[in-house]
Design a protein around this motif. Sequence first.
Motif, PDB file in Angstrom:
ATOM      1  N   VAL A  80       0.847  -1.202   0.000  1.00  0.00           N
ATOM      2  CA  VAL A  80       0.000   0.000   0.000  1.00  0.00           C
ATOM      3  C   VAL A  80       0.881   1.250   0.000  1.00  0.00           C
ATOM      4  O   VAL A  80       0.639   2.218  -0.733  1.00  0.00           O
ATOM      5  CB  VAL A  80      -0.958  -0.010   1.216  1.00  0.00           C
ATOM      6  N   GLU A  81       1.941   1.206   0.810  1.00  0.00           N
ATOM      7  CA  GLU A  81       2.865   2.351   0.879  1.00  0.00           C
ATOM      8  C   GLU A  81       3.445   2.646  -0.510  1.00  0.00           C
ATOM      9  O   GLU A  81       3.496   3.799  -0.945  1.00  0.00           O
ATOM     10  CB  GLU A  81       4.003   1.962   1.837  1.00  0.00           C
ATOM     11  N   THR A  82       3.879   1.595  -1.198  1.00  0.00           N
ATOM     12  CA  THR A  82       4.480   1.770  -2.528  1.00  0.00           C
ATOM     13  C   THR A  82       3.455   2.360  -3.503  1.00  0.00           C
ATOM     14  O   THR A  82       3.746   3.316  -4.230  1.00  0.00           O
ATOM     15  CB  THR A  82       4.956   0.392  -3.075  1.00  0.00           C
ATOM     16  N   VAL A  83       2.263   1.780  -3.518  1.00  0.00           N
ATOM     17  CA  VAL A  83       1.240   2.223  -4.472  1.00  0.00           C
ATOM     18  C   VAL A  83       0.834   3.671  -4.193  1.00  0.00           C
ATOM     19  O   VAL A  83       0.665   4.474  -5.105  1.00  0.00           O
ATOM     20  CB  VAL A  83       0.019   1.277  -4.394  1.00  0.00           C
ATOM     21  N   ARG A  84       0.737   4.019  -2.912  1.00  0.00           N
ATOM     22  CA  ARG A  84       0.342   5.392  -2.565  1.00  0.00           C
ATOM     23  C   ARG A  84       1.419   6.391  -2.975  1.00  0.00           C
ATOM     24  O   ARG A  84       1.102   7.493  -3.407  1.00  0.00           O
ATOM     25  CB  ARG A  84       0.032   5.493  -1.067  1.00  0.00           C
ATOM     26  N   LYS A  85       2.691   5.986  -2.808  1.00  0.00           N
ATOM     27  CA  LYS A  85       3.770   6.895  -3.220  1.00  0.00           C
ATOM     28  C   LYS A  85       3.677   7.191  -4.708  1.00  0.00           C
ATOM     29  O   LYS A  85       4.067   8.258  -5.169  1.00  0.00           O
ATOM     30  CB  LYS A  85       5.135   6.279  -2.907  1.00  0.00           C
ATOM     31  N   LEU A  86       3.177   6.240  -5.478  1.00  0.00           N
ATOM     32  CA  LEU A  86       3.051   6.438  -6.927  1.00  0.00           C
ATOM     33  C   LEU A  86       1.746   7.144  -7.291  1.00  0.00           C
ATOM     34  O   LEU A  86       1.503   7.411  -8.469  1.00  0.00           O
ATOM     35  CB  LEU A  86       3.116   5.082  -7.643  1.00  0.00           C
ATOM     36  N   GLY A  87       0.910   7.437  -6.280  1.00  0.00           N
ATOM     37  CA  GLY A  87      -0.346   8.149  -6.540  1.00  0.00           C
ATOM     38  C   GLY A  87      -1.367   7.322  -7.297  1.00  0.00           C
ATOM     39  O   GLY A  87      -2.196   7.856  -8.037  1.00  0.00           O
ATOM     40  N   ILE A  88      -1.318   6.000  -7.108  1.00  0.00           N
ATOM     41  CA  ILE A  88      -2.230   5.107  -7.835  1.00  0.00           C
ATOM     42  C   ILE A  88      -3.311   4.612  -6.866  1.00  0.00           C
ATOM     43  O   ILE A  88      -3.012   4.247  -5.725  1.00  0.00           O
ATOM     44  CB  ILE A  88      -1.436   3.914  -8.428  1.00  0.00           C
ATOM     45  N   ALA A  89      -4.556   4.593  -7.350  1.00  0.00           N
ATOM     46  CA  ALA A  89      -5.656   4.071  -6.523  1.00  0.00           C
ATOM     47  C   ALA A  89      -5.450   2.577  -6.290  1.00  0.00           C
ATOM     48  O   ALA A  89      -4.855   1.893  -7.130  1.00  0.00           O
ATOM     49  CB  ALA A  89      -6.981   4.288  -7.248  1.00  0.00           C
ATOM     50  N   CYS A  90      -5.924   2.086  -5.143  1.00  0.00           N
ATOM     51  CA  CYS A  90      -5.775   0.651  -4.909  1.00  0.00           C
ATOM     52  C   CYS A  90      -7.022   0.063  -4.252  1.00  0.00           C
ATOM     53  O   CYS A  90      -7.846   0.776  -3.680  1.00  0.00           O
ATOM     54  CB  CYS A  90      -4.526   0.342  -4.079  1.00  0.00           C
ATOM     55  N   GLY A  91      -7.167  -1.217  -4.398  1.00  0.00           N
ATOM     56  CA  GLY A  91      -8.231  -1.974  -3.755  1.00  0.00           C
ATOM     57  C   GLY A  91      -7.665  -3.349  -3.438  1.00  0.00           C
ATOM     58  O   GLY A  91      -6.655  -3.763  -4.018  1.00  0.00           O
TER      59      GLY A  91
ATOM     60  N   GLU B   8     -10.102  -1.076   6.720  1.00  0.00           N
ATOM     61  CA  GLU B   8     -11.095  -0.104   7.175  1.00  0.00           C
ATOM     62  C   GLU B   8     -10.403   1.170   7.678  1.00  0.00           C
ATOM     63  O   GLU B   8     -10.767   2.275   7.301  1.00  0.00           O
ATOM     64  CB  GLU B   8     -11.958  -0.727   8.265  1.00  0.00           C
ATOM     65  N   GLN B   9      -9.373   0.959   8.523  1.00  0.00           N
ATOM     66  CA  GLN B   9      -8.624   2.121   9.051  1.00  0.00           C
ATOM     67  C   GLN B   9      -8.048   2.970   7.934  1.00  0.00           C
ATOM     68  O   GLN B   9      -8.020   4.187   8.000  1.00  0.00           O
ATOM     69  CB  GLN B   9      -7.416   1.631   9.854  1.00  0.00           C
ATOM     70  N   GLU B  10      -7.533   2.298   6.886  1.00  0.00           N
ATOM     71  CA  GLU B  10      -6.845   3.007   5.809  1.00  0.00           C
ATOM     72  C   GLU B  10      -7.787   3.409   4.674  1.00  0.00           C
ATOM     73  O   GLU B  10      -7.331   3.902   3.642  1.00  0.00           O
ATOM     74  CB  GLU B  10      -5.726   2.115   5.244  1.00  0.00           C
ATOM     75  N   SER B  11      -9.077   3.129   4.850  1.00  0.00           N
ATOM     76  CA  SER B  11     -10.084   3.431   3.803  1.00  0.00           C
ATOM     77  C   SER B  11      -9.726   2.792   2.461  1.00  0.00           C
ATOM     78  O   SER B  11      -9.794   3.433   1.412  1.00  0.00           O
ATOM     79  CB  SER B  11     -10.243   4.942   3.623  1.00  0.00           C
ATOM     80  N   ILE B  12      -9.297   1.546   2.527  1.00  0.00           N
ATOM     81  CA  ILE B  12      -8.991   0.812   1.295  1.00  0.00           C
ATOM     82  C   ILE B  12     -10.125  -0.199   1.075  1.00  0.00           C
ATOM     83  O   ILE B  12     -10.395  -1.029   1.946  1.00  0.00           O
ATOM     84  CB  ILE B  12      -7.639   0.062   1.419  1.00  0.00           C
ATOM     85  N   PRO B  13     -10.796  -0.132  -0.064  1.00  0.00           N
ATOM     86  CA  PRO B  13     -11.928  -1.049  -0.268  1.00  0.00           C
ATOM     87  C   PRO B  13     -11.465  -2.491  -0.518  1.00  0.00           C
ATOM     88  O   PRO B  13     -10.475  -2.722  -1.218  1.00  0.00           O
ATOM     89  CB  PRO B  13     -12.618  -0.488  -1.511  1.00  0.00           C
ATOM     90  N   ILE B  14     -12.183  -3.423   0.105  1.00  0.00           N
ATOM     91  CA  ILE B  14     -11.963  -4.839  -0.221  1.00  0.00           C
ATOM     92  C   ILE B  14     -12.943  -5.157  -1.352  1.00  0.00           C
ATOM     93  O   ILE B  14     -14.157  -5.148  -1.167  1.00  0.00           O
ATOM     94  CB  ILE B  14     -12.187  -5.745   1.004  1.00  0.00           C
ATOM     95  N   LEU B  15     -12.409  -5.407  -2.529  1.00  0.00           N
ATOM     96  CA  LEU B  15     -13.250  -5.485  -3.727  1.00  0.00           C
ATOM     97  C   LEU B  15     -13.701  -6.906  -4.046  1.00  0.00           C
ATOM     98  O   LEU B  15     -14.643  -7.105  -4.803  1.00  0.00           O
ATOM     99  CB  LEU B  15     -12.475  -4.909  -4.929  1.00  0.00           C
ATOM    100  N   LEU B  16     -12.988  -7.881  -3.500  1.00  0.00           N
ATOM    101  CA  LEU B  16     -13.367  -9.282  -3.757  1.00  0.00           C
ATOM    102  C   LEU B  16     -12.798 -10.140  -2.635  1.00  0.00           C
ATOM    103  O   LEU B  16     -11.669  -9.902  -2.183  1.00  0.00           O
ATOM    104  CB  LEU B  16     -12.781  -9.739  -5.102  1.00  0.00           C
ATOM    105  N   THR B  17     -13.585 -11.114  -2.181  1.00  0.00           N
ATOM    106  CA  THR B  17     -13.047 -12.110  -1.249  1.00  0.00           C
ATOM    107  C   THR B  17     -13.171 -13.483  -1.910  1.00  0.00           C
ATOM    108  O   THR B  17     -14.148 -13.770  -2.599  1.00  0.00           O
ATOM    109  CB  THR B  17     -13.808 -12.110   0.095  1.00  0.00           C
TER     110      THR B  17
END
Length: 289
Positions: free
Chosen positions: A203-214, A232-241
């Motif tokens: 998540v840290e890597t993806v955020r540094k690149l300014g890319i949305a993630c799920g 939940e804390q980081e407001s990252i959606p879980i898109l599939l289980t």
Amino acid sequence: MVISVASGQGGTGKTLVATSLALSLSADSKVQLLDCDVEEPNDHVFLRPEIAGSKAVSILVPRVDEAKCTYCGKCAQVCAYHATAVLGNHVLTFPQLCHGCGACCYLCPEKAITEESRQIGVVEWGHSDALGFVQGRLAVGEAMAPPVIRKVKEYANKDDTVIIIDVPPGTSCPVVEAIKGSDLCLLVTEPTPFGLNDLALAVETVRKLGIACGVVLNRVGVGDNKVEEYCEQESIPILLTIPLDMEIARLYSRGIALVAGIPLSKSSFLQLFDKIAEIIDERSRSPER
Ligand code: SF4
Ligand code: SF4
């Protein structure tokens, strides 16, 4: 639309997600799957593509003419990757460490360095029914994955095509090379302490690149709910289980894509795509972007 599929570690189900998402969409849309996991590409095992062509991937590495060299040491000083060393009256080059940046050649005061081409891998392309397919293979013993990944991405057909990138595991340079330029990065993980640790790094890597993630949470039922709490804390959606299921493991071990072995799962991957498209659309309209 470019969707990359990554994971902080190998073996979390990244290939399962990338291949099944691509196959699910390819019935109705133009889709291309790029396997950028060039050290160990294995999407082909599940897609059994017809390979239509291939091309060598090479980089330029230095060659020193010792007749012109004064052993000043400048080339070793400028090389950020320790790919050259000057020991007394010898210049050593280590081609496997060389990134092909050309700095040593450019800065050698005696013009004693020329560049020569060195093959480090290959890119192959073809299709699996309607699904376009490109993969890179890093040659055995080579360490320089990013140039091979860049070459694979050059074959991306961005016209009206959904591009799905299977990213190498981890959070290092090859990962950054593979995911940069994506509209969204799916992070595949599992509900274990290792899964959580690697997810947080990814998540840290993806955020540094300014890319949305799920997140895609695989093998649900194997561990605890710490990954859900983190998301939940980081407001990252879980898109599939995806549940922990022996049948899924059996299909994987036999090289059968999940949507091919369990056709009903296709609707889950189509829903996953709809959620991804929604996030990308919202983000494209957001002023904070
Ligand atoms: S910079 Fe050129 S002259 Fe100096 S040690 Fe390297 S190759 Fe020799
Ligand atoms: S081309 Fe760049 S990476 Fe390679 S040896 Fe020269 S300075 Fe180092």
